[in-house]
Scaffold this motif. Structure first.
Motif, mmCIF file in Angstrom:
data_model
loop_
_atom_site.group_PDB
_atom_site.id
_atom_site.type_symbol
_atom_site.label_atom_id
_atom_site.label_comp_id
_atom_site.label_asym_id
_atom_site.label_seq_id
_atom_site.Cartn_x
_atom_site.Cartn_y
_atom_site.Cartn_z
ATOM 1 N N ASP A 225 0.979 -1.047 -0.170
ATOM 2 C CA ASP A 225 0.102 0.082 0.177
ATOM 3 C C ASP A 225 0.755 1.305 0.036
ATOM 4 O OD1 ASP A 225 0.927 0.252 2.766
ATOM 5 O OD2 ASP A 225 -1.115 -0.005 3.480
ATOM 6 N N ARG A 226 2.077 0.902 -0.043
ATOM 7 C CA ARG A 226 3.176 2.120 -0.153
ATOM 8 C C ARG A 226 3.238 2.842 1.096
ATOM 9 N NH1 ARG A 226 2.592 2.877 -6.488
ATOM 10 N NH2 ARG A 226 3.654 1.151 -7.130
ATOM 11 N N SER A 227 2.538 2.607 2.334
ATOM 12 C CA SER A 227 2.645 3.446 3.669
ATOM 13 C C SER A 227 4.087 3.375 4.078
ATOM 14 C CB SER A 227 1.502 2.767 4.434
ATOM 15 O OG SER A 227 1.765 1.483 4.703
ATOM 16 N N ARG A 228 4.783 2.308 4.049
ATOM 17 C CA ARG A 228 5.944 2.116 4.697
ATOM 18 C C ARG A 228 7.117 1.536 3.980
ATOM 19 N NH1 ARG A 228 6.779 0.545 11.093
ATOM 20 N NH2 ARG A 228 8.742 0.919 11.129
ATOM 21 N N ILE A 229 8.329 1.932 4.067
ATOM 22 C CA ILE A 229 9.673 1.179 3.550
ATOM 23 C C ILE A 229 10.073 0.699 4.749
ATOM 24 C CG2 ILE A 229 11.773 1.678 2.857
ATOM 25 C CD1 ILE A 229 11.286 3.999 1.275
ATOM 26 N N LEU A 230 10.152 -0.829 4.165
ATOM 27 C CA LEU A 230 10.480 -1.660 5.224
ATOM 28 C C LEU A 230 11.881 -1.858 5.265
ATOM 29 C CD1 LEU A 230 7.690 -4.396 4.532
ATOM 30 C CD2 LEU A 230 7.801 -2.564 6.409
ATOM 31 N N TRP A 231 12.712 -1.699 4.210
ATOM 32 C CA TRP A 231 14.243 -2.000 4.044
ATOM 33 C C TRP A 231 14.605 -1.127 2.949
ATOM 34 C CZ3 TRP A 231 16.701 -7.197 2.414
ATOM 35 C CH2 TRP A 231 18.038 -6.924 2.791
ATOM 36 N N ASP A 232 15.677 -0.597 2.891
ATOM 37 C CA ASP A 232 16.252 0.157 1.654
ATOM 38 C C ASP A 232 17.743 -0.301 1.444
ATOM 39 O OD1 ASP A 232 16.381 1.656 -0.624
ATOM 40 O OD2 ASP A 232 16.348 3.448 0.448
ATOM 41 N N PRO A 233 18.272 -1.619 1.316
ATOM 42 C CA PRO A 233 19.509 -2.013 0.835
ATOM 43 C C PRO A 233 20.144 -1.199 -0.192
ATOM 44 C CG PRO A 233 18.039 -3.881 0.348
ATOM 45 C CD PRO A 233 17.052 -2.431 0.719
ATOM 46 N N ALA A 234 21.416 -1.416 -0.295
ATOM 47 C CA ALA A 234 22.009 -1.340 -1.649
ATOM 48 C C ALA A 234 21.509 -2.340 -2.885
ATOM 49 C CB ALA A 234 23.718 -1.658 -1.430
ATOM 50 N N LEU A 235 21.724 -1.795 -3.932
ATOM 51 C CA LEU A 235 21.059 -2.492 -4.954
ATOM 52 C C LEU A 235 21.175 -3.980 -5.180
ATOM 53 C CD1 LEU A 235 19.300 -2.227 -7.591
ATOM 54 C CD2 LEU A 235 21.367 -1.615 -8.964
ATOM 55 N N ARG A 236 22.550 -4.300 -5.158
ATOM 56 C CA ARG A 236 23.004 -5.587 -5.177
ATOM 57 C C ARG A 236 22.388 -6.622 -4.037
ATOM 58 N NH1 ARG A 236 28.991 -5.843 -7.928
ATOM 59 N NH2 ARG A 236 28.396 -4.884 -9.923
ATOM 60 N N VAL A 237 22.388 -6.104 -2.799
ATOM 61 C CA VAL A 237 21.880 -6.677 -1.604
ATOM 62 C C VAL A 237 20.403 -7.057 -1.904
ATOM 63 C CG1 VAL A 237 21.564 -6.523 0.848
ATOM 64 C CG2 VAL A 237 23.698 -5.663 -0.114
ATOM 65 N N GLY A 238 19.741 -6.088 -2.157
ATOM 66 C CA GLY A 238 18.378 -6.297 -2.570
ATOM 67 C C GLY A 238 17.898 -7.174 -3.628
ATOM 68 N N GLN A 239 18.587 -7.168 -4.817
ATOM 69 C CA GLN A 239 18.652 -8.070 -5.563
ATOM 70 C C GLN A 239 18.860 -9.557 -5.404
ATOM 71 O OE1 GLN A 239 20.991 -6.082 -8.624
ATOM 72 N NE2 GLN A 239 19.168 -5.032 -9.840
ATOM 73 N N THR A 240 19.852 -9.461 -4.526
ATOM 74 C CA THR A 240 20.447 -10.911 -4.102
ATOM 75 C C THR A 240 19.335 -11.546 -3.039
ATOM 76 O OG1 THR A 240 22.666 -10.368 -4.356
ATOM 77 C CG2 THR A 240 22.232 -12.347 -2.779
ATOM 78 N N TYR A 241 18.851 -10.526 -2.369
ATOM 79 C CA TYR A 241 17.591 -11.060 -1.364
ATOM 80 C C TYR A 241 16.493 -11.849 -2.027
ATOM 81 C CZ TYR A 241 13.731 -11.071 1.817
ATOM 82 O OH TYR A 241 12.714 -11.621 2.375
#
Length: 126
Positions: A12-28
């Motif tokens: 619902d775009r009400s909250r950011i839960l995590w904002d890692p570096a690009l490669r970290v997020g893609q790996t996750y």
């Protein structure tokens, strides 16, 4: 536009839960998707073209995280524990930031959550 991070936000775009570096997020995401396939669980993660990250459906993500946690607790395989730990800890942090939680099986956790506080600290978004 050059992306440098990979934000995970509630659907619902009400909250950011995590904002890692690009490669970290893609790996996750890659780990979550493959693990979800392995366990027959949808992840609740949907690519967000606008932000370059993922929207998180909290109900589906809770079932995914619980299912992977239950899979972790259902075995004493040392290698599998190590593999799943790297996915579970950030998943649990995001789940809790979104207002969810897992039903814990303390007897079979085998130290899984010993480093959870460290993950909470490094995954701060506010």
């Amino acid at each position: 536009m050059v992306l440098v991070s990979y934000p995970f936000q509630l659907a619902d775009r009400s909250r950011i839960l995590w904002d890692p570096a690009l490669r970290v997020g893609q790996t996750y995401v890659a780990l979550a998707q493959r693990t979800g396939e392995q366990y027959g669980l949808p992840t609740g993660l949907t690519e967000n073209d606008r932000l370059g990250g993922s929207d998180v459906d909290p109900a589906v993500f809770q079932k995914f995280t619980q299912g992977v946690y239950d899979g972790y607790c259902s075995t004493n395989n040392f290698v599998l524990h190590g593999l799943l730990r790297g996915l579970l800890l950030p998943s649990i942090v995001m789940l809790e930031k979104g207002g969810g939680s897992i039903a814990r099986n303390h007897e079979w956790e085998d130290g899984l959550l010993e480093n959870l506080d460290a993950y909470v600290r490094v995954m701060r978004t506010d």
